[in-house]
Motif scaffolding. Structure first.
Motif, PDB file in Angstrom:
ATOM      1  N   TYR A 162      38.465  32.344  36.095  1.00 54.40           N
ATOM      2  CA  TYR A 162      37.211  33.097  36.020  1.00 54.40           C
ATOM      3  C   TYR A 162      37.067  34.041  37.213  1.00 54.40           C
ATOM      4  O   TYR A 162      36.592  35.167  37.058  1.00 54.40           O
ATOM      5  CB  TYR A 162      36.011  32.149  35.941  1.00 54.40           C
ATOM      6  CG  TYR A 162      35.611  31.823  34.534  1.00 54.40           C
ATOM      7  CD1 TYR A 162      34.655  32.579  33.872  1.00 54.40           C
ATOM      8  CD2 TYR A 162      36.201  30.768  33.853  1.00 54.40           C
ATOM      9  CE1 TYR A 162      34.293  32.293  32.560  1.00 54.40           C
ATOM     10  CE2 TYR A 162      35.845  30.480  32.547  1.00 54.40           C
ATOM     11  CZ  TYR A 162      34.891  31.246  31.906  1.00 54.40           C
ATOM     12  OH  TYR A 162      34.545  30.968  30.613  1.00 54.40           O
ATOM     13  N   GLY A 163      37.480  33.576  38.384  1.00 59.11           N
ATOM     14  CA  GLY A 163      37.309  34.378  39.587  1.00 59.11           C
ATOM     15  C   GLY A 163      38.297  35.524  39.715  1.00 59.11           C
ATOM     16  O   GLY A 163      37.970  36.569  40.285  1.00 59.11           O
ATOM     17  N   VAL A 164      39.519  35.344  39.181  1.00 60.55           N
ATOM     18  CA  VAL A 164      40.574  36.356  39.348  1.00 60.55           C
ATOM     19  C   VAL A 164      40.845  37.126  38.056  1.00 60.55           C
ATOM     20  O   VAL A 164      40.744  38.356  38.013  1.00 60.55           O
ATOM     21  CB  VAL A 164      41.886  35.699  39.855  1.00 60.55           C
ATOM     22  CG1 VAL A 164      43.001  36.734  39.939  1.00 60.55           C
ATOM     23  CG2 VAL A 164      41.665  35.024  41.198  1.00 60.55           C
ATOM     24  N   PHE A 165      41.203  36.405  36.996  1.00 63.45           N
ATOM     25  CA  PHE A 165      41.622  37.067  35.754  1.00 63.45           C
ATOM     26  C   PHE A 165      40.476  37.794  35.053  1.00 63.45           C
ATOM     27  O   PHE A 165      40.660  38.895  34.553  1.00 63.45           O
ATOM     28  CB  PHE A 165      42.242  36.052  34.781  1.00 63.45           C
ATOM     29  CG  PHE A 165      43.627  35.624  35.152  1.00 63.45           C
ATOM     30  CD1 PHE A 165      44.732  36.178  34.542  1.00 63.45           C
ATOM     31  CD2 PHE A 165      43.827  34.654  36.125  1.00 63.45           C
ATOM     32  CE1 PHE A 165      46.011  35.779  34.878  1.00 63.45           C
ATOM     33  CE2 PHE A 165      45.098  34.247  36.473  1.00 63.45           C
ATOM     34  CZ  PHE A 165      46.200  34.814  35.857  1.00 63.45           C
ATOM     35  N   LYS A 166      39.310  37.153  35.011  1.00 68.80           N
ATOM     36  CA  LYS A 166      38.205  37.742  34.248  1.00 68.80           C
ATOM     37  C   LYS A 166      37.854  39.136  34.783  1.00 68.80           C
ATOM     38  O   LYS A 166      37.804  40.096  34.016  1.00 68.80           O
ATOM     39  CB  LYS A 166      36.991  36.808  34.229  1.00 68.80           C
ATOM     40  CG  LYS A 166      36.013  37.138  33.109  1.00 68.80           C
ATOM     41  CD  LYS A 166      35.020  36.002  32.917  1.00 68.80           C
ATOM     42  CE  LYS A 166      34.199  36.104  31.663  1.00 68.80           C
ATOM     43  NZ  LYS A 166      33.503  37.320  31.411  1.00 68.80           N
ATOM     44  N   PRO A 167      37.643  39.301  36.111  1.00 66.06           N
ATOM     45  CA  PRO A 167      37.347  40.665  36.580  1.00 66.06           C
ATOM     46  C   PRO A 167      38.565  41.594  36.569  1.00 66.06           C
ATOM     47  O   PRO A 167      38.439  42.781  36.263  1.00 66.06           O
ATOM     48  CB  PRO A 167      36.837  40.450  38.013  1.00 66.06           C
ATOM     49  CG  PRO A 167      37.263  39.087  38.412  1.00 66.06           C
ATOM     50  CD  PRO A 167      37.459  38.295  37.158  1.00 66.06           C
TER      51      PRO A 167
END
Length: 193
Positions: free
Chosen positions: A12-17
């Motif tokens: 969520y912290g890396v891939f999503k943005p």
């Protein structure tokens, strides 16, 4: 916090943005009971993104070779993955998959069996149909609509559960069941291009 939960927070912290991930239809994954989650396969990151964006933990079959890679081989089992020998009928992997579904968990599969080099949906293998017909699991199609390019939108679309009633009534084969699943994945891809 389990390693799986930690991995989910990293995704969520890396891939999503990074990939501007848009998740559609997460509510189509039943909150309880066995679920067979079947997706197209366009990138090595698919299991991570499809699994971590789902509303429930997903167990994936992963090629046996991943379990021998230094460091990664130790992490993969903590991400709910189990080995499958590719290119042959792996009875142990089939038994493990059936057990996951019968325990009321989510089994994630890429019916094509390998990544698509062109991004186009390939032919599905009979394994998905085997699990669909051998259990009472809900079958949820999923589409990864790429590309995996930083700051370009990536969509993960979870479709409505597919009924296998017609295939069961006609005593259809695992191949026919897989074709039905692939057709639903194709519809999601076409709808969300």
């Amino acid at each position: 916090m389990t390693f799986y939960d930690f991995a989910r927070s990293v995704v969520y912290g890396v891939f999503k943005p990074l990939y501007r991930v848009e998740v559609i239809g997460r509510e189509n994954i039943p909150l309880e009971g066995g679920v067979l989650l079947c997706s197209n396969h366009i990138n090595n990151f698919d299991p991570i993104i499809v699994g971590m964006m789902a509303s429930r933990p997903v167990h994936f079959m992963a090629k046996e070779e991943l379990f021998t890679v230094p460091i990664l081989g130790k992490l993969v089992p903590h991400l709910n993955a189990f080995p499958v020998k590719r290119g042959m009928s792996d009875r142990e992997a089939l038994r493990k998959g059936l057990a996951i579904l019968k325990e009321g968990k989510v089994l994630g599969l890429f019916p094509e069996g390998t990544r698509s080099k062109t991004g186009e949906l390939g032919k599905g293998l009979a394994g998905a149909g085997f699990f669909a017909l051998r259990t009472d699991a809900e079958i949820v199609p999923c589409a990864v609509v790429g590309p995996y390019k930083p700051l370009r939108k990536l969509k993960i679309v979870y479709g409505k559960p597919i009924s296998m009633e017609a295939v069961r009534k006609s005593k259809g084969s695992a191949e026919e069941a897989t074709e039905l699943i692939m057709e639903e994945i194709r519809k999601l891809l076409d709808e969300h291009k």
